[in-house]
Design a protein around this motif. Structure first.
Motif, PDB file in Angstrom:
ATOM      1  N   ILE A   1     -18.761   1.677  -0.690  1.00  0.00           N
ATOM      2  CA  ILE A   1     -17.776   2.701  -1.021  1.00  0.00           C
ATOM      3  C   ILE A   1     -18.510   3.551  -2.011  1.00  0.00           C
ATOM      4  N   ILE A   2     -19.267   3.120  -2.839  1.00  0.00           N
ATOM      5  CA  ILE A   2     -20.169   4.158  -3.487  1.00  0.00           C
ATOM      6  C   ILE A   2     -21.060   5.029  -2.868  1.00  0.00           C
ATOM      7  N   ALA A   3     -21.558   4.549  -1.718  1.00  0.00           N
ATOM      8  CA  ALA A   3     -22.664   5.238  -1.121  1.00  0.00           C
ATOM      9  C   ALA A   3     -21.847   6.290  -0.228  1.00  0.00           C
ATOM     10  N   ILE A   4     -20.490   5.945   0.252  1.00  0.00           N
ATOM     11  CA  ILE A   4     -19.782   6.871   1.063  1.00  0.00           C
ATOM     12  C   ILE A   4     -19.328   8.049   0.110  1.00  0.00           C
ATOM     13  N   TYR A   5     -19.050   7.736  -1.106  1.00  0.00           N
ATOM     14  CA  TYR A   5     -18.624   8.626  -2.157  1.00  0.00           C
ATOM     15  C   TYR A   5     -19.648   9.347  -2.433  1.00  0.00           C
ATOM     16  N   SER A   6     -20.934   8.704  -2.704  1.00  0.00           N
ATOM     17  CA  SER A   6     -21.876   9.854  -3.003  1.00  0.00           C
ATOM     18  C   SER A   6     -22.547  10.701  -1.910  1.00  0.00           C
ATOM     19  N   LYS A   7     -21.997  10.512  -0.493  1.00  0.00           N
ATOM     20  CA  LYS A   7     -22.595  11.136   0.412  1.00  0.00           C
ATOM     21  C   LYS A   7     -24.002  11.075   0.681  1.00  0.00           C
ATOM     22  N   ASP A   8     -24.728   9.887   0.398  1.00  0.00           N
ATOM     23  CA  ASP A   8     -26.007   9.953   0.642  1.00  0.00           C
ATOM     24  C   ASP A   8     -26.241   9.035   1.867  1.00  0.00           C
ATOM     25  N   ASN A   9     -26.619   9.680   3.120  1.00  0.00           N
ATOM     26  CA  ASN A   9     -26.801   9.038   4.352  1.00  0.00           C
ATOM     27  C   ASN A   9     -27.810   7.858   4.386  1.00  0.00           C
TER      28      ASN A   9
END
Length: 579
Positions: free
Chosen positions: A345-353
């Motif tokens: 969830i945090i990764a999607i929120y940060s938009k870091d592929n």
């Protein structure tokens, strides 16, 4: 008698499946409404199949799974006499010795059971959930027909994308669990322990002494189905000066906050939070409770002096309650999976592929050949197209559905607990969208995931590990020049070795082997043709044996060449069809 009923049931299934073109619609993923109607007509087993299909976003389109989540299992009620007989047999006592009253007409009836209002001898109003008599035998009959149909279904080309035996086993286990109310009782009691009294959330208390495998008795919870709140006009007054629009906003925020608490604190969550499983109870003025005093203690030691600090805070609850009433489908997450899901969830929120790719890979297990570069490219391509949207516009269900599909195509299988959580997220997102279209579920849950992630960090351990890493690095620094000289000296003497690792070397070797085999077959066929020609040309006149032997060689060569041509054309056709 059983064979006759089996034949009759088989005819009924075939008739309904043909009427709604179910096989064609499922394999081509068209007209999900027709599939839903067919499953509702066919009864509890097919409804359960549809519910399981509704979470398989790795196989079915989002439109298909969304429609199947609307499956309704409102079925005909059983006569009171059969209900009375079953309850008395299960509890081993006459109905009048257990209940002060027991309403003959059920107020709800679903695929597995029906519910009656009743009152215990101590005056406690309860709900009696009673299994439909004979439902277990019905389900067993359907499953036995399924098992016989699996070999036939495997002839349908589109069925190859699904492991039918595995799906059938999953359906059988799920239905057997739902038919055993003792298992639901255990889940309900755990949910009660963790959630009853948390803010405005309430959970019915189970009457374990009066519950069996086919009967479950629980506390009666007041309120109306959440669907009524969803359909209520926004500008109408709901309570005091509160409008229904404000109430919808408050309820939606509470549902999200509670769900995050279930997932990231308890690791035990309601996997089917649809409106039918939640009751809204608006409190009258006479029911308004006094503010609750919430206290917390903190103990420590200052030097050699121990101390204890107590915090007290008055908490006023809002004038409504959300009552959960069904506990047949629950999910669990261990600590490791909680951390992994918060990372996703945090990764999607940060938009870091790259971070998203690593986080997704961490919640999967490999079930076949895996090409990391191909997986990363496909995920990057999707993320680059989708994550350019503002955070508020990100549809979490759509993101998860596409990610699951990409994982499936790359022989990665998402953990079952994560799949259940994703299904629950999808259901909750639909409820939130109906209650409060302006609220982005993803925008709200990301801070919860970040909070949980930070809570899991142990600062002392992290600093200790970092310190050890620095010390190890400092210790190794003086040795770096000598190691570098040794490496250069080794290469200067011509003793250096370079190891290369090829990706997908197994596939490359298989292709090389196939090419060599074809080359060898070609040489053999060439030799056969040449040898046959020599035999035909040099055979003495009148000696048909040698001539026939040459012609036989021609025939073998011609048939072999024809077979190779057909095989090549077929492989080209399959490759074209797959693309």
């Amino acid at each position: 008698m059983r064979e006759q009923s089996k034949a009759a049931r088989l005819r009924q299934i075939v008739k309904i499946l043909n009427h709604y073109h179910v096989v064609k619609n499922i394999t081509q993923q068209k007209d999900p409404v027709a599939v839903r109607k067919a499953f509702e007509e066919l009864g509890p087993t097919f409804i359960k199949v549809g519910q399981m299909m509704s979470v398989r976003t790795d196989i079915f389109t989002l439109a298909f799974t969304k429609e199947l989540r609307n499956l309704q299992d409102d079925v005909k009620t059983d006569p009171f006499e059969s209900v009375k007989t079953l309850v008395e047999k299960e509890l081993e006592l006459p109905l009048t010795e257990i209940f002060e009253s027991f309403e003959e007409q059920p107020f709800a009836s679903a695929s597995i059971a029906q519910a009656h209002h009743a009152r215990l001898k101590n005056g406690q109003p309860v709900v009696a959930k009673v299994q439909h008599p004979g439902i277990a035998a019905e389900i067993d009959l359907d499953l036995s027909l399924f098992e016989k149909a699996v070999p036939i279904a495997n002839w349908v080309p589109e069925s190859k994308v699904i492991d039918l035996k595995s799906i059938l086993k999953e359906i059988r286990e799920s239905l057997q669990n739902e038919l055993d109310f003792q298992k639901e009782l255990v889940l309900a009691e755990e949910f009660y322990r963790l959630n009853n009294g948390w803010k405005e959330i309430r959970v019915p208390k189970m009457e374990a002494a009066y519950s069996t495998k086919k009967v479950i008795i629980m506390e009666l919870m007041p309120g109306t189905n959440l669907k009524e709140l969803i359909s209520a006009p926004d500008d109408t007054i709901a309570q005091g000066k509160t409008t229904y629009k404000e109430l919808k906003k408050t309820v939606s925020e509470l549902l999200i906050e509670h769900f995050m608490k279930e997932v990231f604190e308890d690791g035990f969550f309601h996997a089917d939070p649809h409106p039918g499983n939640i009751l809204l109870h608006l409190l009258a003025e006479s029911e308004q409770p006094t503010p609750q005093i919430k206290s917390r203690e903190h103990q420590g030691q200052f030097g050699e002096i121990p101390y204890k600090i107590t915090y007290a805070k008055a908490e006023t609850l809002r004038p409504f309650r959300l009552n959960f009433i069904d506990f047949g489908m629950m999910g669990t997450l261990n600590r490791e999976m909680q951390v992994k899901m918060s990372n996703v969830i945090i990764a999607i929120y940060s938009k870091d592929n790259q971070r998203i790719t690593n986080a997704v890979h961490a919640i999967c297990k490999q079930v076949g050949p895996f090409d990391e570069e191909k997986f990363t490219d496909e995920l990057d391509d999707f993320l680059n197209r989708y994550l350019n949207l503002p955070v508020k516009e990100i549809d979490l269900q759509k993101v998860f559905s596409q990610v699951i599909l990409i994982c499936h195509d790359n022989n990665l299988q998402i953990d079952d607990s994560a799949t259940m959580l994703i299904k629950a997220f999808g259901t909750l997102e639909g409820v939130i969208e109906d209650l409060n279209p302006d609220l982005s579920l993803f925008e709200v849950i990301a801070p919860f995931a970040q909070k949980y992630f930070i809570q899991q960090l142990n600062l002392n351990d992290t600093l200790r590990e970092t310190g050890l890493d620095y010390l190890s690095t400092l210790k190794a620094l003086p040795k770096i020049p000598s190691h570098a000289l040794n490496v250069l000296d080794t290469f200067a003497k011509g003793k250096g070795k370079l190891n290369l690792e090829l990706k997908n070397q197994r596939n490359l070797l298989e292709r090389a082997e196939a090419m060599v085999n074809r080359l060898v077959i070609g040489l053999i066929l060439s030799a056969l043709v040449i040898g046959s020609s020599i035999l035909v040309q040099t055979s003495p006149k009148g000696d048909t044996l040698i001539s026939d032997l040459g012609i036989f060689g021609y025939s073998i060569a011609a048939l072999s060449i024809l077979f190779l041509i057909i095989e090549s054309l077929y492989r080209r056709y399959r490759k074209w069809k797959d693309h």
